[in-house]
Design an enzyme around this catalytic site. Structure first.
Site, PDB file in Angstrom:
ATOM      1  N   TYR A  10      59.066  39.907  35.438  1.00 25.72           N
ATOM      2  CA  TYR A  10      58.828  40.892  34.547  1.00 25.72           C
ATOM      3  C   TYR A  10      59.340  42.210  35.039  1.00 25.72           C
ATOM      4  O   TYR A  10      60.264  43.087  34.521  1.00 25.72           O
ATOM      5  CB  TYR A  10      57.527  40.871  34.061  1.00 25.72           C
ATOM      6  CG  TYR A  10      57.152  42.016  32.885  1.00 25.72           C
ATOM      7  CD1 TYR A  10      57.928  42.282  31.987  1.00 25.72           C
ATOM      8  CD2 TYR A  10      55.954  42.655  33.349  1.00 25.72           C
ATOM      9  CE1 TYR A  10      57.571  43.600  31.180  1.00 25.72           C
ATOM     10  CE2 TYR A  10      55.690  43.919  32.278  1.00 25.72           C
ATOM     11  CZ  TYR A  10      56.483  43.943  31.313  1.00 25.72           C
ATOM     12  OH  TYR A  10      55.989  45.292  30.458  1.00 25.72           O
ATOM     13  N   ASP A  29      65.137  35.158  44.195  1.00 21.93           N
ATOM     14  CA  ASP A  29      63.792  34.698  43.216  1.00 21.93           C
ATOM     15  C   ASP A  29      63.965  33.232  43.316  1.00 21.93           C
ATOM     16  O   ASP A  29      64.813  32.510  43.284  1.00 21.93           O
ATOM     17  CB  ASP A  29      64.249  35.205  41.757  1.00 21.93           C
ATOM     18  CG  ASP A  29      63.118  35.282  40.956  1.00 21.93           C
ATOM     19  OD1 ASP A  29      62.523  36.462  40.552  1.00 21.93           O
ATOM     20  OD2 ASP A  29      62.279  34.306  40.915  1.00 21.93           O
ATOM     21  N   ALA A  72      58.008  40.067  44.173  1.00 21.77           N
ATOM     22  CA  ALA A  72      57.690  38.663  43.888  1.00 21.77           C
ATOM     23  C   ALA A  72      56.322  38.285  44.515  1.00 21.77           C
ATOM     24  O   ALA A  72      55.956  38.139  45.905  1.00 21.77           O
ATOM     25  CB  ALA A  72      58.471  37.836  44.691  1.00 21.77           C
ATOM     26  N   ALA A  73      55.203  38.054  43.695  1.00 17.98           N
ATOM     27  CA  ALA A  73      53.808  37.677  44.180  1.00 17.98           C
ATOM     28  C   ALA A  73      53.156  37.025  42.898  1.00 17.98           C
ATOM     29  O   ALA A  73      53.485  36.856  41.754  1.00 17.98           O
ATOM     30  CB  ALA A  73      53.123  39.235  44.407  1.00 17.98           C
ATOM     31  N   TYR A 139      43.350  38.426  44.770  1.00 18.42           N
ATOM     32  CA  TYR A 139      44.570  39.084  44.477  1.00 18.42           C
ATOM     33  C   TYR A 139      44.779  40.386  44.939  1.00 18.42           C
ATOM     34  O   TYR A 139      45.445  41.082  45.811  1.00 18.42           O
ATOM     35  CB  TYR A 139      44.859  38.999  42.870  1.00 18.42           C
ATOM     36  CG  TYR A 139      45.792  40.053  42.408  1.00 18.42           C
ATOM     37  CD1 TYR A 139      47.445  39.500  42.762  1.00 18.42           C
ATOM     38  CD2 TYR A 139      45.604  41.244  41.704  1.00 18.42           C
ATOM     39  CE1 TYR A 139      48.289  40.398  42.393  1.00 18.42           C
ATOM     40  CE2 TYR A 139      46.779  41.814  41.291  1.00 18.42           C
ATOM     41  CZ  TYR A 139      48.113  41.577  41.738  1.00 18.42           C
ATOM     42  OH  TYR A 139      49.378  42.353  41.277  1.00 18.42           O
ATOM     43  N   LYS A 143      46.892  41.911  48.172  1.00 21.70           N
ATOM     44  CA  LYS A 143      47.679  43.435  48.220  1.00 21.70           C
ATOM     45  C   LYS A 143      47.453  44.518  49.226  1.00 21.70           C
ATOM     46  O   LYS A 143      48.254  44.856  49.689  1.00 21.70           O
ATOM     47  CB  LYS A 143      47.996  43.990  46.834  1.00 21.70           C
ATOM     48  CG  LYS A 143      48.335  43.023  45.635  1.00 21.70           C
ATOM     49  CD  LYS A 143      49.896  43.165  45.874  1.00 21.70           C
ATOM     50  CE  LYS A 143      50.563  42.112  44.702  1.00 21.70           C
ATOM     51  NZ  LYS A 143      52.396  42.349  45.027  1.00 21.70           N
ATOM     52  N   GLY A 283      35.257  39.639  36.499  1.00 23.59           N
ATOM     53  CA  GLY A 283      36.067  40.498  37.204  1.00 23.59           C
ATOM     54  C   GLY A 283      36.757  41.852  36.581  1.00 23.59           C
ATOM     55  O   GLY A 283      37.730  42.206  37.125  1.00 23.59           O
TER      56      GLY A 283
HETATM   57  N1  UFG Z   1      41.786  41.588  27.061  1.00 20.58           N
HETATM   58  C1  UFG Z   1      41.025  40.907  26.093  1.00 20.58           C
HETATM   59  N2  UFG Z   1      41.528  40.168  25.388  1.00 20.58           N
HETATM   60  C2  UFG Z   1      42.898  39.386  25.932  1.00 20.58           C
HETATM   61  C3  UFG Z   1      43.246  39.695  27.159  1.00 20.58           C
HETATM   62  C4  UFG Z   1      43.014  40.817  27.785  1.00 20.58           C
HETATM   63  O1  UFG Z   1      40.128  41.696  25.481  1.00 20.58           O
HETATM   64  O2  UFG Z   1      43.354  38.460  25.416  1.00 20.58           O
HETATM   65  C5  UFG Z   1      41.226  42.760  27.841  1.00 20.58           C
HETATM   66  C6  UFG Z   1      40.885  42.601  29.369  1.00 20.58           C
HETATM   67  O3  UFG Z   1      39.526  41.957  29.518  1.00 20.58           O
HETATM   68  C7  UFG Z   1      40.984  43.846  29.802  1.00 20.58           C
HETATM   69  C8  UFG Z   1      42.229  44.514  29.146  1.00 20.58           C
HETATM   70  O4  UFG Z   1      42.171  43.614  27.962  1.00 20.58           O
HETATM   71  O5  UFG Z   1      39.930  44.729  29.624  1.00 20.58           O
HETATM   72  C9  UFG Z   1      43.429  44.462  29.864  1.00 20.58           C
HETATM   73  O6  UFG Z   1      43.751  43.126  30.245  1.00 20.58           O
HETATM   74  P1  UFG Z   1      45.167  42.779  30.952  1.00 20.58           P
HETATM   75  O7  UFG Z   1      44.808  41.192  31.202  1.00 20.58           O
HETATM   76  O8  UFG Z   1      46.168  42.956  29.969  1.00 20.58           O
HETATM   77  O9  UFG Z   1      45.167  43.595  32.289  1.00 20.58           O
HETATM   78  P2  UFG Z   1      44.129  43.763  33.397  1.00 20.58           P
HETATM   79  O10 UFG Z   1      43.643  45.325  33.384  1.00 20.58           O
HETATM   80  O11 UFG Z   1      43.037  42.818  33.466  1.00 20.58           O
HETATM   81  O12 UFG Z   1      45.217  43.341  34.601  1.00 20.58           O
HETATM   82  C10 UFG Z   1      46.151  44.378  35.251  1.00 20.58           C
HETATM   83  C11 UFG Z   1      47.336  43.888  35.912  1.00 20.58           C
HETATM   84  C12 UFG Z   1      46.813  42.843  36.927  1.00 20.58           C
HETATM   85  C13 UFG Z   1      45.900  43.868  38.087  1.00 20.58           C
HETATM   86  C14 UFG Z   1      44.743  44.404  37.188  1.00 20.58           C
HETATM   87  C15 UFG Z   1      44.013  45.246  38.148  1.00 20.58           C
HETATM   88  O13 UFG Z   1      47.864  42.823  35.034  1.00 20.58           O
HETATM   89  O14 UFG Z   1      47.815  42.450  37.679  1.00 20.58           O
HETATM   90  O15 UFG Z   1      45.218  45.092  36.093  1.00 20.58           O
HETATM   91  O16 UFG Z   1      42.740  45.292  37.579  1.00 20.58           O
HETATM   92  F1  UFG Z   1      45.430  42.967  38.857  1.00 20.58           F
END
Ligand code: UFG
Length: 326
Positions: A10, A29, A72-73, A139, A143, A283
């Site tokens: 992405y 990749d 790539a991770a 994760y 990093k 988390g």
């Molecule tokens: N969320 C929902 N419903 C969903 C999906 C997500 O309520 O169906 C919420 C999550 O709980 C979170 C927010 O939307 O509060 C954002 O969630 P994402 O999964 O879109 O993104 P994250 O903040 O969890 O993750 C991002 C990056 C990760 C990184 C992380 C650091 O995608 O790679 O931030 O905390 F590790």
């Protein structure tokens, strides 16, 4: 030439679209999570593993590589808790192999994709690069370990590097030709937009009892092309020798709650979402909002995309994707 590892993924594929305007690009990749359709046809493409010294040696022997960008991770927080070995192998061990092979070939310029997850649950409202790093999952740990490895190598060798800590990457290139597609998809914006396109019956908001104004989690969303442009500035600084080592946050500096993101998606799509309130997801920090003043000050980076523009570009991509699938 610039080697972009993970250039079919992405963020990596959006990187290539910007980088190829000014540089020759080789993509490495293994297509484990990247897509063949996301590979820019103007780039040289090598299918293989970054953890393979043979693959790396053949690239470094065949092409004159000036710098390496590493996208790539494995990046699913939940999976990293249940399968930490995968994260330490893919994210730490492979990166060590890469750095070791790069240095053996006297390739010493490196841009590393790091993450907001290195901060864990921050005790400040606005995260700066000085905020204590304290990851709460493998994760984020993986990093941060690479960040420490880079620091030690930077002291002991002539490695020059920039670490870029991404907040919530979202959106797609304006043309709509490539965009975000994960399997499984866990990210908020694509999940909402897939629902608004009829691909999912409903969406869940994970937790509405957080200590935030509307009770849902707050994140700092940043457009992928803004991210890519930050990498180009970092690359130019490394190539020009104006930076030897640096760590920067890449963010917009603005926090939006999950509810606000849902509302913005509804506004952009002109449709109402079917929203279910669910339990908290393990988390998830309540609030992750950061400052990008440092990279603005040192490299002149500015973001161009507001949340509405981010979601509009994502919406365009998801509509294109739906047409391709039909
Ligand atoms: N969320 C929902 N419903 C969903 C999906 C997500 O309520 O169906 C919420 C999550 O709980 C979170 C927010 O939307 O509060 C954002 O969630 P994402 O999964 O879109 O993104 P994250 O903040 O969890 O993750 C991002 C990056 C990760 C990184 C992380 C650091 O995608 O790679 O931030 O905390 F590790």
């Amino acid at each position: 030439m610039i080697l972009v590892i993970g250039g079919a993924g992405y963020i990596g594929s959006h990187m290539v679209k910007e980088l190829i305007k000014s540089k020759e690009v080789v993509i490495l990749d293994n297509l484990s999570t990247g897509h063949r359709w996301a590979i820019d046809e103007r780039a040289v493409f090598v299918e293989g593993d970054l953890g393979s010294p043979e693959v790396l040696k053949s690239i470094f022997s065949e092409y004159s590589i000036d710098a390496v960008m590493h996208f790539a991770a494995s990046s699913l927080v939940g999976e990293s808790v249940t399968n930490p070995m995968k994260y330490y192998m893919n994210n730490v061990s492979s990166t060590l192999t890469l750095l070791n092979t790069m240095l053996a070939f006297n390739i010493n310029k490196f841009i590393f994709s790091s993450t907001a997850a290195t901060y864990g649950i921050p005790d400040v409202d606005i995260i700066t690069e000085e905020t204590v790093t304290n990851p709460i999952n493998p994760y984020g740990q993986s990093k941060l370990m690479v960040e420490h490895i880079l620091s030690d190598l930077g002291n002991a060798t002539d490695l020059k590097y920039v670490v870029l800590r991404y907040f919530n990457a979202a959106g797609a290139i304006e043309s709509g030709e490539i965009g975000e597609e994960h399997d499984p998809e866990t990210h908020l914006i694509p999940i909402i937009l897939q629902h608004l396109l009829g691909k999912r019956k409903q969406i869940s908001i994970f937790g509405s009892d957080y200590d935030t104004e509307d009770g849902t989690c707050i994140r700092d969303y940043i457009h992928v092309t803004d991210l890519a442009n930050a990498h180009i500035l970092a690359l130019e600084a490394l190539l020009a020798g104006t930076k030897d080592t640096a760590t920067y946050n890449l963010c917009n500096g603005l926090g939006y709650s999950v509810k606000e993101v849902v509302e913005m998606c509804e506004k952009v799509a002109g449709k109402k979402a079917n929203v279910v309130m669910s339990e908290r997801r393990a988390g998830d920090p309540a609030r992750l909002v950061a400052s990008s003043d440092k990279i603005h000050r040192e490299l002149g980076w500015k973001t161009e995309y507001s949340l509405e523009k981010i979601i509009s570009t994502a919406w365009k991509w998801h509509q294109t994707r739906l047409k391709i699938e039909q």
